[in-house]
Design a protein around this motif. Structure first.
Motif, PDB file in Angstrom:
ATOM      1  N   ALA A 118       0.858  -1.187   0.000  1.00  0.00           N
ATOM      2  CA  ALA A 118       0.000   0.000   0.000  1.00  0.00           C
ATOM      3  C   ALA A 118       0.889   1.230   0.000  1.00  0.00           C
ATOM      4  CB  ALA A 118      -0.905  -0.011   1.226  1.00  0.00           C
ATOM      5  N   GLY A 119       0.640   2.133  -0.917  1.00  0.00           N
ATOM      6  CA  GLY A 119       1.409   3.379  -0.983  1.00  0.00           C
ATOM      7  C   GLY A 119       0.938   4.352   0.088  1.00  0.00           C
ATOM      8  N   PRO A 120       1.662   5.485   0.232  1.00  0.00           N
ATOM      9  CA  PRO A 120       1.340   6.436   1.305  1.00  0.00           C
ATOM     10  C   PRO A 120      -0.097   6.949   1.268  1.00  0.00           C
ATOM     11  CG  PRO A 120       3.402   7.031   0.200  1.00  0.00           C
ATOM     12  CD  PRO A 120       2.840   5.874  -0.547  1.00  0.00           C
ATOM     13  N   ARG A 121      -0.632   7.204   0.065  1.00  0.00           N
ATOM     14  CA  ARG A 121      -2.013   7.731   0.014  1.00  0.00           C
ATOM     15  C   ARG A 121      -3.022   6.695   0.490  1.00  0.00           C
ATOM     16  NH1 ARG A 121      -4.353  10.884  -4.418  1.00  0.00           N
ATOM     17  NH2 ARG A 121      -4.531   8.837  -5.400  1.00  0.00           N
ATOM     18  N   ALA A 122      -2.751   5.435   0.192  1.00  0.00           N
ATOM     19  CA  ALA A 122      -3.658   4.375   0.653  1.00  0.00           C
ATOM     20  C   ALA A 122      -3.583   4.267   2.186  1.00  0.00           C
ATOM     21  CB  ALA A 122      -3.299   3.049   0.000  1.00  0.00           C
ATOM     22  N   MET A 123      -2.369   4.354   2.733  1.00  0.00           N
ATOM     23  CA  MET A 123      -2.236   4.252   4.196  1.00  0.00           C
ATOM     24  C   MET A 123      -2.909   5.451   4.882  1.00  0.00           C
ATOM     25  SD  MET A 123      -1.001   1.319   4.565  1.00  0.00           S
ATOM     26  CE  MET A 123      -1.015   1.306   6.366  1.00  0.00           C
ATOM     27  N   GLU A 124      -2.811   6.630   4.228  1.00  0.00           N
ATOM     28  CA  GLU A 124      -3.491   7.809   4.814  1.00  0.00           C
ATOM     29  C   GLU A 124      -5.003   7.605   4.805  1.00  0.00           C
ATOM     30  OE1 GLU A 124      -1.979  10.999   2.376  1.00  0.00           O
ATOM     31  OE2 GLU A 124       0.057  10.562   3.114  1.00  0.00           O
ATOM     32  N   ALA A 125      -5.509   7.041   3.712  1.00  0.00           N
ATOM     33  CA  ALA A 125      -6.960   6.794   3.640  1.00  0.00           C
ATOM     34  C   ALA A 125      -7.370   5.805   4.733  1.00  0.00           C
ATOM     35  CB  ALA A 125      -7.340   6.252   2.262  1.00  0.00           C
ATOM     36  N   PHE A 126      -6.512   4.817   4.989  1.00  0.00           N
ATOM     37  CA  PHE A 126      -6.798   3.851   6.052  1.00  0.00           C
ATOM     38  C   PHE A 126      -6.810   4.563   7.416  1.00  0.00           C
ATOM     39  CE2 PHE A 126      -4.822   0.979   9.242  1.00  0.00           C
ATOM     40  CZ  PHE A 126      -5.903   0.143   9.434  1.00  0.00           C
ATOM     41  N   ASP A 127      -5.817   5.432   7.634  1.00  0.00           N
ATOM     42  CA  ASP A 127      -5.738   6.158   8.911  1.00  0.00           C
ATOM     43  C   ASP A 127      -6.955   7.065   9.137  1.00  0.00           C
ATOM     44  OD1 ASP A 127      -3.308   5.033   9.515  1.00  0.00           O
ATOM     45  OD2 ASP A 127      -2.117   6.698   8.696  1.00  0.00           O
TER      46      ASP A 127
END
Ligand code: PMP
Length: 389
Positions: A206-215
């Protein structure tokens, strides 16, 4: 006699002896220092194989469908809109999984089976709605259709404020997918295909934008097992060379994964993609020389990891058992609309030029036994010419 046949289906594929040996090792504790090191290395190598230096890798026990389930469970909240770029059976599966987690899914369909939706229709669909995610199957294993414009699609999704998720089950480590350069937000695969490890691992980066969406999630993840809140600390711990636990990791499979990722990196990503491209092209040349059509409607849609030849007139699925009698196992059709009209040949992972020659030879023998009239050896000669060039 060796007493075994060559396995040329689109997964599971044939594996290297080194990978298979890792599976036969005495199983260690999942917290043994040697295993902690191997798990940590495998996570680091995942980033390099997925070409995503800033990504977060996840190694989970499960098949490719669990990788899809985990991406959907963690990134979708009920009511989110998702655009599914549909190229076949596995895009339908992604849509069904996303809907299970409450997504409102819009599908952009291809004009016909064997084709991919045009970028213009995807752009129009993205403009018409406010999407949190878009998904695409890089290679649809049911049709051998590869989506040829992932980089353009990623840019388009980003422009529309959506994350792009790539189902790379039949492509990662076989087809070019530089995640970070192309702006792909999540890519997933399974162990049994071009990654070169027996079935049992669901792999995601998962790239950074995906991890941010998860957060940023407001609602709890709808799957207990797949919830990244459980797995992220485990991945982070092993990468920091510390043992951790949420569910028992498949120790031997991870050992084998680390071996295979090492072999992939040793070959080099560019060399590996080039080998897949050139062997696929040699194989397709033989299929054309034998007078067989293929499911992808254009050459630029033809995958490098598998080929889907159509049965010639008067020949049906009994061809598969004739090919098997000649020593090679290939797969039948899968797409429900055309299932009985074609077969599938996988050529990914550790595949070699001699595997391609053997397979074309067995297909020729099968076709001949099935009563198809053609010049015996014409497919083999075509492969030889491409390989020699
Ligand atoms: N997506 C694609 C493109 C696939 O090829 C497959 C498996 N053939 C899957 C998803 C599902 O993976 P698995 O069978 O490992 O659950």
């Amino acid at each position: 006699m060796k007493g075994r046949k060559l396995l040329m289906i689109p997964g599971p594929v044939e594996f290297t002896p080194e990978v298979l040996r890792a599976l036969g090792m005495p199983t260690t504790s999942h917290v043994a220092p040697a295993f902690v090191e191997v798990f940590g290395q495998a996570l680091e190598r995942m980033r390099r194989v997925f070409l995503c230096p800033s990504g977060q890798p996840f190694i989970l026990s499960g098949s490719g469908t669990l990788a899809m389930d985990s991406a959907a469970a963690n990134l979708v909240e009920p009511g989110d809109r998702v655009l599914v770029v549909n190229t076949g059976y596995f895009s339908d599966r992604f849509a069904a999984i996303l809907e299970r987690y409450g997504a409102r899914v819009t599908r952009v369909a291809a004009p016909q089976v064997g084709d991919a939706p045009a970028l213009e229709s995807i752009e129009a669909a993205l403009a018409a709605g406010s999407y949190k995610l878009a998904t695409v199957t890089q290679v649809d294993t049911s049709t051998a259709v590869g989506f040829p414009q992932i980089a353009a699609l990623a840019a388009m999704a980003r422009g529309a404020g959506a994350l792009l998720l790539v189902d790379g089950v039949c492509s990662v480590a076989g087809e070019e997918l530089p995640m970070e350069d192309w702006g792909v937000d999540l890519a997933l695969t399974a162990s049994q295909k071009a990654i070169g490890v027996p079935p049992g691992l669901a792999l995601l980066v998962a790239g950074p934008r995906a991890m941010e969406a998860f957060d940023r999630r407001r609602s709890p993840v709808g799957s207990y097992y797949a919830d990244w809140s459980h797995w992220l600390p485990v991945m982070q711990a092993y990468e920091a060379r510390k043992p951790s636990y949420f569910g028992t990791p498949p120790v031997n499979l991870i050992w084998a994964l680390n071996v295979s990722l090492g072999q992939i990196l040793e070959e080099g990503m560019e060399a590996r993609f080039a080998r897949h491209r050139s062997l696929a092209s040699a194989f397709r040349t033989a299929i054309r020389a034998l007078g067989l059509a293929q499911v992808p409607v254009r050459e630029d849609l033809a995958a490098a990891t598998l080929t889907a030849p159509c049965y010639p007139e008067g020949v049906g699925s009994s061809l598969l058992s004739h090919i098997s009698s000649a020593g090679v196992i290939v797969a039948g059709g899968l797409h429900p609309q055309i299932k009985d009209r074609y077969f599938r040949v996988g050529h990914m992972g550790a595949v070699t030029p001699s595997d391609i020659l053997t397979t074309v030879g067995a297909i020729e023998q099968g076709l001949s036994r099935a009563g198809y009239r053609f010049e015996l050896g014409s497919g083999l000669a075509a492969v030889q010419r491409v390989l020699a060039a």
